[in-house]
Design a protein around this motif. Sequence first.
Motif, PDB file in Angstrom:
ATOM      1  N   GLY A   1      21.190  19.839  27.419  1.00 35.20           N
ATOM      2  CA  GLY A   1      21.840  18.813  26.616  1.00 35.20           C
ATOM      3  C   GLY A   1      21.242  17.431  26.814  1.00 35.20           C
TER       4      GLY A   1
ATOM      5  N   VAL B   1      27.239  22.124  18.866  1.00 31.68           N
ATOM      6  CA  VAL B   1      26.124  22.502  19.736  1.00 31.68           C
ATOM      7  C   VAL B   1      25.217  23.506  19.033  1.00 31.68           C
TER       8      VAL B   1
ATOM      9  N   ALA C   1      26.963  20.310  25.719  1.00 32.74           N
ATOM     10  CA  ALA C   1      27.620  19.167  25.075  1.00 32.74           C
ATOM     11  C   ALA C   1      27.793  18.007  26.050  1.00 32.74           C
TER      12      ALA C   1
END
Length: 327
Positions: free
Chosen positions: A255, A301, A192
């Motif tokens: 990410g 996520v 994230a």
Amino acid sequence: MNISVLGHGAWGSALAIHLSQQHQVTLWGRDSNAIQNMRESHVNETYLPGITLPTALKLSDDLLNTINETDLILVATPIAALRSVLTTLQPLIHNPVLWACKGFEPKTGLLAHQIAAEILGEKYPCAVISGPSFAQELAKGLPTAVTLASNDIELTQHLMQALHHPRLRLYGSQDVIGVEIAGAMKNIMAIAAGLSDGLSLGHNARAALITRGLAEMSRLGVAMGGKSETFMGLSGLGDLVLTATGPLSRNYRVGKFLAEGQHLEVILKQLGHVAEGVGAAFEVVNLANTYHVDLPISRMVEALLHRQITAHQALESLLNREPKLEI
């Protein structure tokens, strides 16, 4: 102490390099060609390039011979391999087992201590080591501090005394569940954070994600029987801050690459290492449903990884949440 380190990846190799300063250490890997290359070059080019292996460190591709007359087995394989390793060793081992695996077992969703209990028994002397620790830094001799947790307080104290070193400080705990949940969930939060940075949302947003991510980790951990204070320690806050801000973090890079629009399969192939947060996200969402715990970042996520939403939709899902009390 005679120590067998199982798993020649980055973390296993770094631990073996460090421990060989004070102990007799054998590093085992299942890849015979890789072990032979390490013997010849004295470098683990795949996982720790540029770092010379100590001459005192023994290398082996024979698992059963590796644990012969050992005092401690330290399993540093990915958690997906923990069951097969312990199953092979179960009839032969009589000494404590310490693992450095993080995450959930694929398909079963079990944590490491649950796998060990199934194979070795609930009362077998076991412990887990976890905390903020990039393998490259430990291998270079840079200071590191981690948590060592076991339900057996005598084992915890024994291993802390035996393995403690000025460059690897060990702090004891009896909260195995909390330590393992923290070690699994911090990788999700790192994805994230990488997503946030990849979208150029700034330091404020990343700080908010880390803080609220810590709240999610604690919320689920306590629901499963862990202690809230564990998540403020090295295996919780410490590991989260490192993994969610350090460019060496594989999960953070996942990410960032997702924010750039790359496909997950391509990202994982480029990394060449396991990114534990990818598998952990699915398992954590299942646990959230089981324990009725609110985990919005983890859900975001998980949805992003399974292409249910885009990176920008993931951002909107968090920004548009209803206001609520912090505690």
